[in-house]
Design an enzyme around this catalytic site. Structure first.
Site, PDB file in Angstrom:
ATOM      1  N   SER A 124      42.067  48.606   0.315  1.00  0.00           N
ATOM      2  CA  SER A 124      43.133  47.631   0.532  1.00  0.00           C
ATOM      3  C   SER A 124      43.762  47.224  -0.789  1.00  0.00           C
ATOM      4  CB  SER A 124      42.501  46.407   1.198  1.00  0.00           C
ATOM      5  OG  SER A 124      43.366  45.312   1.138  1.00  0.00           O
ATOM      6  N   TYR A 149      35.442  39.471   2.092  1.00  0.00           N
ATOM      7  CA  TYR A 149      36.015  40.698   2.660  1.00  0.00           C
ATOM      8  C   TYR A 149      36.596  41.564   1.551  1.00  0.00           C
ATOM      9  CZ  TYR A 149      39.624  43.761   4.465  1.00  0.00           C
ATOM     10  OH  TYR A 149      40.417  44.868   4.686  1.00  0.00           O
ATOM     11  N   LYS A 153      35.545  45.572  -0.126  1.00  0.00           N
ATOM     12  CA  LYS A 153      36.398  46.743  -0.411  1.00  0.00           C
ATOM     13  C   LYS A 153      36.265  47.133  -1.884  1.00  0.00           C
ATOM     14  CE  LYS A 153      38.008  47.207   3.686  1.00  0.00           C
ATOM     15  NZ  LYS A 153      37.507  48.283   4.515  1.00  0.00           N
TER      16      LYS A 153
HETATM   17  P1  NAD Z   1      40.220  46.860  13.406  1.00  0.00           P
HETATM   18  O1  NAD Z   1      39.291  45.695  13.446  1.00  0.00           O
HETATM   19  O2  NAD Z   1      41.265  46.955  14.451  1.00  0.00           O
HETATM   20  O3  NAD Z   1      39.381  48.207  13.398  1.00  0.00           O
HETATM   21  C1  NAD Z   1      38.088  48.287  12.837  1.00  0.00           C
HETATM   22  C2  NAD Z   1      37.193  48.940  13.892  1.00  0.00           C
HETATM   23  O4  NAD Z   1      35.861  49.069  13.356  1.00  0.00           O
HETATM   24  C3  NAD Z   1      37.083  48.126  15.178  1.00  0.00           C
HETATM   25  O5  NAD Z   1      37.370  48.967  16.274  1.00  0.00           O
HETATM   26  C4  NAD Z   1      35.625  47.645  15.206  1.00  0.00           C
HETATM   27  O6  NAD Z   1      35.133  47.556  16.521  1.00  0.00           O
HETATM   28  C5  NAD Z   1      34.933  48.718  14.386  1.00  0.00           C
HETATM   29  N1  NAD Z   1      33.705  48.313  13.703  1.00  0.00           N
HETATM   30  C6  NAD Z   1      33.506  47.224  12.903  1.00  0.00           C
HETATM   31  N2  NAD Z   1      32.249  47.238  12.443  1.00  0.00           N
HETATM   32  C7  NAD Z   1      31.627  48.336  12.936  1.00  0.00           C
HETATM   33  C8  NAD Z   1      30.337  48.886  12.821  1.00  0.00           C
HETATM   34  N3  NAD Z   1      29.378  48.275  12.111  1.00  0.00           N
HETATM   35  N4  NAD Z   1      30.043  50.044  13.465  1.00  0.00           N
HETATM   36  C9  NAD Z   1      30.999  50.664  14.213  1.00  0.00           C
HETATM   37  N5  NAD Z   1      32.236  50.188  14.381  1.00  0.00           N
HETATM   38  C10 NAD Z   1      32.553  49.036  13.740  1.00  0.00           C
HETATM   39  O7  NAD Z   1      40.887  46.876  11.952  1.00  0.00           O
HETATM   40  P2  NAD Z   1      42.068  47.760  11.367  1.00  0.00           P
HETATM   41  O8  NAD Z   1      43.191  46.851  11.061  1.00  0.00           O
HETATM   42  O9  NAD Z   1      42.284  48.946  12.222  1.00  0.00           O
HETATM   43  O10 NAD Z   1      41.431  48.169   9.972  1.00  0.00           O
HETATM   44  C11 NAD Z   1      40.751  49.410   9.801  1.00  0.00           C
HETATM   45  C12 NAD Z   1      40.205  49.453   8.378  1.00  0.00           C
HETATM   46  O11 NAD Z   1      41.284  49.290   7.450  1.00  0.00           O
HETATM   47  C13 NAD Z   1      39.210  48.330   8.064  1.00  0.00           C
HETATM   48  O12 NAD Z   1      38.196  48.851   7.237  1.00  0.00           O
HETATM   49  C14 NAD Z   1      40.056  47.327   7.318  1.00  0.00           C
HETATM   50  O13 NAD Z   1      39.279  46.536   6.461  1.00  0.00           O
HETATM   51  C15 NAD Z   1      41.005  48.231   6.547  1.00  0.00           C
HETATM   52  N6  NAD Z   1      42.255  47.570   6.172  1.00  0.00           N
HETATM   53  C16 NAD Z   1      43.012  46.958   7.117  1.00  0.00           C
HETATM   54  C17 NAD Z   1      44.197  46.299   6.748  1.00  0.00           C
HETATM   55  C18 NAD Z   1      45.035  45.576   7.773  1.00  0.00           C
HETATM   56  O14 NAD Z   1      45.870  44.752   7.375  1.00  0.00           O
HETATM   57  N7  NAD Z   1      44.894  45.859   9.071  1.00  0.00           N
HETATM   58  C19 NAD Z   1      44.603  46.283   5.410  1.00  0.00           C
HETATM   59  C20 NAD Z   1      43.816  46.949   4.473  1.00  0.00           C
HETATM   60  C21 NAD Z   1      42.639  47.586   4.858  1.00  0.00           C
HETATM   61  N1  UFG Z   2      51.937  34.191   6.464  1.00  0.00           N
HETATM   62  C1  UFG Z   2      52.538  33.052   6.938  1.00  0.00           C
HETATM   63  N2  UFG Z   2      52.125  32.570   8.143  1.00  0.00           N
HETATM   64  C2  UFG Z   2      51.170  33.166   8.900  1.00  0.00           C
HETATM   65  C3  UFG Z   2      50.557  34.347   8.410  1.00  0.00           C
HETATM   66  C4  UFG Z   2      50.960  34.824   7.175  1.00  0.00           C
HETATM   67  O1  UFG Z   2      53.403  32.472   6.282  1.00  0.00           O
HETATM   68  O2  UFG Z   2      50.844  32.654   9.985  1.00  0.00           O
HETATM   69  C5  UFG Z   2      52.382  34.749   5.165  1.00  0.00           C
HETATM   70  C6  UFG Z   2      51.297  34.808   4.118  1.00  0.00           C
HETATM   71  O3  UFG Z   2      51.213  33.589   3.416  1.00  0.00           O
HETATM   72  C7  UFG Z   2      51.769  35.980   3.263  1.00  0.00           C
HETATM   73  C8  UFG Z   2      52.443  36.906   4.272  1.00  0.00           C
HETATM   74  O4  UFG Z   2      52.776  36.095   5.394  1.00  0.00           O
HETATM   75  O5  UFG Z   2      52.731  35.546   2.342  1.00  0.00           O
HETATM   76  C9  UFG Z   2      51.547  38.047   4.748  1.00  0.00           C
HETATM   77  O6  UFG Z   2      50.324  37.508   5.227  1.00  0.00           O
HETATM   78  P1  UFG Z   2      49.288  38.395   6.059  1.00  0.00           P
HETATM   79  O7  UFG Z   2      48.148  37.497   6.429  1.00  0.00           O
HETATM   80  O8  UFG Z   2      49.970  39.119   7.150  1.00  0.00           O
HETATM   81  O9  UFG Z   2      48.852  39.506   5.005  1.00  0.00           O
HETATM   82  P2  UFG Z   2      48.133  39.384   3.587  1.00  0.00           P
HETATM   83  O10 UFG Z   2      49.037  40.047   2.586  1.00  0.00           O
HETATM   84  O11 UFG Z   2      47.719  38.001   3.307  1.00  0.00           O
HETATM   85  O12 UFG Z   2      46.810  40.234   3.795  1.00  0.00           O
HETATM   86  C10 UFG Z   2      46.790  41.487   4.498  1.00  0.00           C
HETATM   87  C11 UFG Z   2      45.413  41.660   5.135  1.00  0.00           C
HETATM   88  C12 UFG Z   2      44.373  41.798   4.068  1.00  0.00           C
HETATM   89  C13 UFG Z   2      44.758  42.925   3.144  1.00  0.00           C
HETATM   90  C14 UFG Z   2      46.136  42.712   2.573  1.00  0.00           C
HETATM   91  C15 UFG Z   2      46.582  43.866   1.728  1.00  0.00           C
HETATM   92  O13 UFG Z   2      45.101  40.547   5.953  1.00  0.00           O
HETATM   93  O14 UFG Z   2      43.145  42.108   4.656  1.00  0.00           O
HETATM   94  O15 UFG Z   2      47.079  42.525   3.628  1.00  0.00           O
HETATM   95  O16 UFG Z   2      46.431  45.054   2.417  1.00  0.00           O
HETATM   96  F1  UFG Z   2      43.861  42.984   2.149  1.00  0.00           F
END
Ligand code: NAD
Ligand code: UFG
Length: 337
Positions: A124, A149, A153
């Site tokens: 991330s 969290y 990562k």
């Molecule tokens: P998500 O929660 O939708 O998907 C994660 C999946 O992993 C879920 O289906 C959950 O059931 C499964 N899981 C969790 N722990 C587990 C375990 N111990 N064993 C087996 N399955 C397990 O999340 P996502 O948004 O699809 O994110 C996928 C990956 O990308 C994550 O590692 C997350 O940290 C990373 N990531 C997400 C974002 C974002 O904004 N969505 C940003 C950066 C990184």
């Molecule tokens: N925001 C609001 N109101 C809300 C939610 C978010 O104003 O209800 C704002 C936040 O302050 C930020 C922007 O919208 O300025 C984006 O916020 P998000 O929560 O959607 O995303 P972040 O950038 O904070 O974080 C996300 C994931 C993290 C990841 C990161 C970079 O939640 O896990 O992107 O990949 F690490």
């Protein structure tokens, strides 16, 4: 050629399984469904017309992993499985370190014992902390994370790097995602957060569908053009495609590589609201709230390395991200329920 997709029932995982199957890979999904529904995989099968081999198991379950590696012809693993709620991680650090770090150690151990040393890891942009410079390149130093969290990562990146250094047979790609939003064009799979959404786009779509009364904007006094936070939003289908491109890089025996997956363009919270309103015709009421702890002003990528070395570039713009997020939410007001 089968690819093990841990966390494949989740938001990014399910979209990636679509792209994998469309590209001719066999997808084997392992997911404990702690934050997802099996319905997402059924819908992926409808989209692609192909079958997914599904194991409802935990990455900490060695016996389950051994069975999968003995039964399936796995050549590489895309590792999405993990807990990802920033706020929850502050209150449950042990659970986050146990699930994300211990789980990955078990997965990697069972992979190497079975001679499978190809891994793509979901990292991330959070590892950059408050970035030293923007647009952020991969050589930007990693920063101080503001929550457990983020540390999982950052630490896992270091652990996987050390494992690859000690054993160069490993090919490991760390993909640093920026802010994935949007959904598959079909509107049948998408983001389905539990409870109150933490992230901006699912919050906006839930306001639009009438489940929430208004959006709170976390601060309008940042050093950005309109004072609200700026992020690099990327369509989840583009992100999914980045994984297919990364698998091809692994075929070249790439060793350890890191790629930013973003569009390179930053949008503020107010930009996102106005784009969403323009595309959908729905007004999003909002109020300005105090800054959210741990937030930074601006974060967007320089994604040139992924373009040059993976041949990957985001195709979708902000209008499609908003339209597709809304298509999913409006067709599935209660998500997968
Ligand atoms: P998500 O929660 O939708 O998907 C994660 C999946 O992993 C879920 O289906 C959950 O059931 C499964 N899981 C969790 N722990 C587990 C375990 N111990 N064993 C087996 N399955 C397990 O999340 P996502 O948004 O699809 O994110 C996928 C990956 O990308 C994550 O590692 C997350 O940290 C990373 N990531 C997400 C974002 C974002 O904004 N969505 C940003 C950066 C990184
Ligand atoms: N925001 C609001 N109101 C809300 C939610 C978010 O104003 O209800 C704002 C936040 O302050 C930020 C922007 O919208 O300025 C984006 O916020 P998000 O929560 O959607 O995303 P972040 O950038 O904070 O974080 C996300 C994931 C993290 C990841 C990161 C970079 O939640 O896990 O992107 O990949 F690490």
């Amino acid at each position: 050629m089968s690819i093990l997709v841990t966390g494949g029932a989740g938001f990014i995982g399910s979209h990636t399984v679509v792209e994998l199957q469309n590209a001719g890979y066999e997808a084997v999904v392992l997911d404990n469904l702690s934050n997802s529904s099996k319905k997402s995989l059924e819908r992926v099968e409808t989209i692609t017309g192909k079958v997914i081999t599904f194991y409802e198991n935990d990455i900490n379950d060695r016996a389950a992993l051994q069975k999968i590696f003995k039964t399936e012809k796995i050549t590489a693993c895309i590792h999405f499985a993990g807990l990802k709620a920033v706020g929850e991680s502050v209150n449950k650090p042990w659970e986050y370190y146990q699930n994300n770090i211990a789980g990955t150690l078990v997965l990697v151990d069972e992979m190497r014992k079975n001679g499978i040393k190809n891994l793509i890891f979901s990292s991330s942009a959070t590892v950059y902390g408050d970035p030293a410079f923007i647009p952020i390149t991969e050589s930007c130093p990693k920063g101080i994370c503001t929550n457990p969290y983020g540390w999982t990562k950052s630490m896992l990146e270091q652990i996987l790097t050390d494992i690859q250094t000690a054993d160069p047979e490993w090919n490991i790609i760390l993909l640093r995602y920026f802010n994935p939003i949007g959904a598959h064009k079909s509107g049948t799979i998408g983001e389905d957060p539990n409870g109150l959404p933490n992230n901006l786009m699912p919050f906006i779509t839930q306001v639009a569908v009438g489940k929430l009364p208004e959006l709170g904007i976390f601060g309008n006094d940042y050093d950005t053009p309109d004072g609200t936070g700026v992020r690099d939003y990327i369509h989840v289908v583009d992100l999914a495609d980045g994984h297919v491109k990364a698998l091809k890089k692994i075929d070249e025996k790439c060793g350890l590589e890191i790629y930013n997956l973003g569009t390179g363009t930053g949008y503020s919270v107010l930009d996102i609201i106005s784009n969403f309103e323009k595309v959908t015709g729905i007004k999003i009421p909002y109020t300005i709230k105090p800054r959210r702890s741990g937030d930074i002003a601006s974060c967007y990528a320089n994604a040139d390395k992924a373009k040059t070395e993976l041949g990957w570039k985001a195709k979708y713009g902000i209008s499609e991200m908003c339209a597709d997020a809304w298509n999913w939410q409006s067709k599935n007001p209660e998500g997968y329920q």
